[in-house]
Design a protein around this motif. Structure first.
Motif, PDB file in Angstrom:
ATOM      1  N   PHE A 187     -70.642  18.381  60.107  1.00 26.26           N
ATOM      2  CA  PHE A 187     -70.733  17.541  61.299  1.00 26.26           C
ATOM      3  C   PHE A 187     -70.868  16.050  61.004  1.00 26.26           C
ATOM      4  O   PHE A 187     -70.386  15.218  61.755  1.00 26.26           O
ATOM      5  N   THR A 188     -71.548  15.726  59.922  1.00 28.00           N
ATOM      6  CA  THR A 188     -71.897  14.316  59.726  1.00 28.00           C
ATOM      7  C   THR A 188     -70.928  13.572  58.813  1.00 28.00           C
ATOM      8  O   THR A 188     -70.780  12.364  58.931  1.00 28.00           O
ATOM      9  N   TYR A 189     -70.235  14.290  57.928  1.00 28.67           N
ATOM     10  CA  TYR A 189     -69.261  13.605  57.062  1.00 28.67           C
ATOM     11  C   TYR A 189     -68.246  12.758  57.833  1.00 28.67           C
ATOM     12  O   TYR A 189     -67.924  11.649  57.405  1.00 28.67           O
ATOM     13  N   PRO A 190     -67.741  13.256  58.973  1.00 27.30           N
ATOM     14  CA  PRO A 190     -66.790  12.412  59.711  1.00 27.30           C
ATOM     15  C   PRO A 190     -67.367  11.058  60.130  1.00 27.30           C
ATOM     16  O   PRO A 190     -66.621  10.075  60.219  1.00 27.30           O
ATOM     17  N   THR A 191     -68.683  10.969  60.338  1.00 29.97           N
ATOM     18  CA  THR A 191     -69.266   9.663  60.689  1.00 29.97           C
ATOM     19  C   THR A 191     -69.228   8.737  59.467  1.00 29.97           C
ATOM     20  O   THR A 191     -69.046   7.531  59.612  1.00 29.97           O
ATOM     21  N   ILE A 192     -69.376   9.317  58.272  1.00 32.74           N
ATOM     22  CA  ILE A 192     -69.325   8.525  57.040  1.00 32.74           C
ATOM     23  C   ILE A 192     -67.928   7.891  56.907  1.00 32.74           C
ATOM     24  O   ILE A 192     -67.796   6.705  56.609  1.00 32.74           O
ATOM     25  N   GLU A 193     -66.920   8.700  57.160  1.00 32.74           N
ATOM     26  CA  GLU A 193     -65.535   8.216  57.125  1.00 32.74           C
ATOM     27  C   GLU A 193     -65.334   7.069  58.128  1.00 32.74           C
ATOM     28  O   GLU A 193     -64.723   6.048  57.819  1.00 32.74           O
ATOM     29  N   TYR A 194     -65.864   7.295  59.312  1.00 31.28           N
ATOM     30  CA  TYR A 194     -65.754   6.332  60.409  1.00 31.28           C
ATOM     31  C   TYR A 194     -66.363   4.981  60.016  1.00 31.28           C
ATOM     32  O   TYR A 194     -65.745   3.926  60.188  1.00 31.28           O
ATOM     33  N   TYR A 195     -67.555   5.028  59.437  1.00 35.31           N
ATOM     34  CA  TYR A 195     -68.222   3.780  59.044  1.00 35.31           C
ATOM     35  C   TYR A 195     -67.592   3.147  57.802  1.00 35.31           C
ATOM     36  O   TYR A 195     -67.697   1.959  57.585  1.00 35.31           O
ATOM     37  N   LYS A 196     -66.941   3.988  57.003  1.00 33.89           N
ATOM     38  CA  LYS A 196     -66.215   3.451  55.843  1.00 33.89           C
ATOM     39  C   LYS A 196     -65.039   2.622  56.347  1.00 33.89           C
ATOM     40  O   LYS A 196     -64.785   1.509  55.891  1.00 33.89           O
ATOM     41  N   GLN A 197     -64.344   3.192  57.328  1.00 32.58           N
ATOM     42  CA  GLN A 197     -63.169   2.511  57.861  1.00 32.58           C
ATOM     43  C   GLN A 197     -63.506   1.203  58.556  1.00 32.58           C
ATOM     44  O   GLN A 197     -62.743   0.251  58.480  1.00 32.58           O
ATOM     45  N   ASN A 198     -64.651   1.153  59.263  1.00 31.36           N
ATOM     46  CA  ASN A 198     -64.948  -0.124  59.923  1.00 31.36           C
ATOM     47  C   ASN A 198     -65.792  -1.066  59.053  1.00 31.36           C
ATOM     48  O   ASN A 198     -66.331  -2.064  59.523  1.00 31.36           O
ATOM     49  N   GLY A 199     -65.905  -0.714  57.775  1.00 37.31           N
ATOM     50  CA  GLY A 199     -66.480  -1.641  56.801  1.00 37.31           C
ATOM     51  C   GLY A 199     -67.999  -1.731  56.789  1.00 37.31           C
ATOM     52  O   GLY A 199     -68.569  -2.598  56.127  1.00 37.31           O
ATOM     53  N   LEU A 200     -68.669  -0.847  57.505  1.00 37.29           N
ATOM     54  CA  LEU A 200     -70.131  -0.928  57.582  1.00 37.29           C
ATOM     55  C   LEU A 200     -70.838  -0.112  56.502  1.00 37.29           C
ATOM     56  O   LEU A 200     -72.003  -0.335  56.207  1.00 37.29           O
ATOM     57  N   LEU A 201     -70.115   0.836  55.920  1.00 41.07           N
ATOM     58  CA  LEU A 201     -70.770   1.794  55.021  1.00 41.07           C
ATOM     59  C   LEU A 201     -71.198   1.176  53.698  1.00 41.07           C
ATOM     60  O   LEU A 201     -70.435   0.485  53.029  1.00 41.07           O
ATOM     61  N   ARG A 202     -72.462   1.431  53.325  1.00 43.40           N
ATOM     62  CA  ARG A 202     -72.984   1.079  52.006  1.00 43.40           C
ATOM     63  C   ARG A 202     -73.587   2.355  51.427  1.00 43.40           C
ATOM     64  O   ARG A 202     -74.620   2.808  51.902  1.00 43.40           O
ATOM     65  N   SER A 203     -72.933   2.930  50.413  1.00 48.03           N
ATOM     66  CA  SER A 203     -73.441   4.169  49.826  1.00 48.03           C
ATOM     67  C   SER A 203     -74.371   3.845  48.672  1.00 48.03           C
ATOM     68  O   SER A 203     -74.055   3.014  47.827  1.00 48.03           O
ATOM     69  N   VAL A 204     -75.525   4.499  48.674  1.00 48.12           N
ATOM     70  CA  VAL A 204     -76.562   4.193  47.689  1.00 48.12           C
ATOM     71  C   VAL A 204     -76.972   5.479  46.977  1.00 48.12           C
ATOM     72  O   VAL A 204     -77.160   6.509  47.614  1.00 48.12           O
TER      73      VAL A 204
END
Ligand code: ZN
Length: 224
Positions: A187-204
């Motif tokens: 369920f939540t992986y698609p949100t990660i993709e979404y935020y990656k695409q709009n440039g907000l994602l910071r993976s730590v």
């Protein structure tokens, strides 16, 4: 660091259960004076207080499902208008689905708020399972601890309140944790993709002591 909204830090904290996102949200809360909005806790509060939202939620939660999106967004929307969010907030546990991420985006832009970043904390599954199984909390103040990763400074004494009583969740087994990890992936992986695409994602990388992970988050926040 500079904030997009000028008046504070607005973050989404995401990651599977047991990655330590709640602990890290607490670190940021103390540092930036922002509110830590754990939607899990908010939901339990609503149910406990018997509010309109709480009563509607009860059945969904009892069935082990996610709370409906419209109720969640209503609750979060009202919550971020409260005074303790004046310097910003960290959303912890929301959004959990792509649909929720999209309504959140709309709700925030209606309020004129732009997210500064979405922090994703990544920890290998076996470490997560170890962590959750070793987890316990202070009965008095709710501070969480871990057998391996975060013991109280003095054994048997809570760092925060000095309490001596601790409790463990009995429903945490390897099987239930694996089920939760799968649910998170689906369920939540698609949100990660979404935020990656709009440039907000910071993976730590969330594998390590609390202070080390906190430093990595700090570095990630500085990235434009
Ligand atoms: Zn305590």
């Amino acid at each position: 660091m500079s904030f997009k909204n000028g008046n504070g830090l607005h973050l989404v904290m995401t990651g599977a259960p047991g990655t330590g996102k709640g602990t890290q949200a607490g670190v940021l809360k103390r540092k930036y004076g922002v509110a830590h909005l754990s939607t899990g806790e908010m939901l339990r509060e609503e149910v406990k207080k018997g509010t309109e939202i709480g009563n509607q939620l009860k059945d969904h939660l009892a069935a082990g499902g996610f709370a409906p999106d419209d109720l969640m967004i209503k609750m979060v929307s009202a919550r971020i208008e409260e005074p303790d969010c004046a310097k910003g907030f960290i959303l912890d546990g929301f959004p959990r689905t792509l649909a929720q991420a999209e309504v959140l985006q709309t709700m925030l832009s209606n309020k004129g708020i732009t997210l500064d970043a979405v922090i994703e904390i990544i920890v290998p599954d076996d470490v997560i399972i170890d962590r959750i199984l070793g987890r316990y909390t202070c009965v008095t103040c709710g501070e969480s601890y871990s057998d391996k990763y975060h013991k109280p400074k003095v054994e048997g004494v809570c760092d925060v309140c000095g309490g001596h009583k601790f409790s463990r969740r009995l429903d945490d087994t390897k099987e239930t944790i694996e089920r939760r990890l799968n649910k998170y992936r689906n369920f939540t992986y698609p949100t990660i993709e979404y935020y990656k695409q709009n440039g907000l994602l910071r993976s730590v990388d969330g594998n390590g002591p609390v202070e080390v992970v906190a430093q990595r988050i700090e570095q990630a926040l500085k990235k434009e």
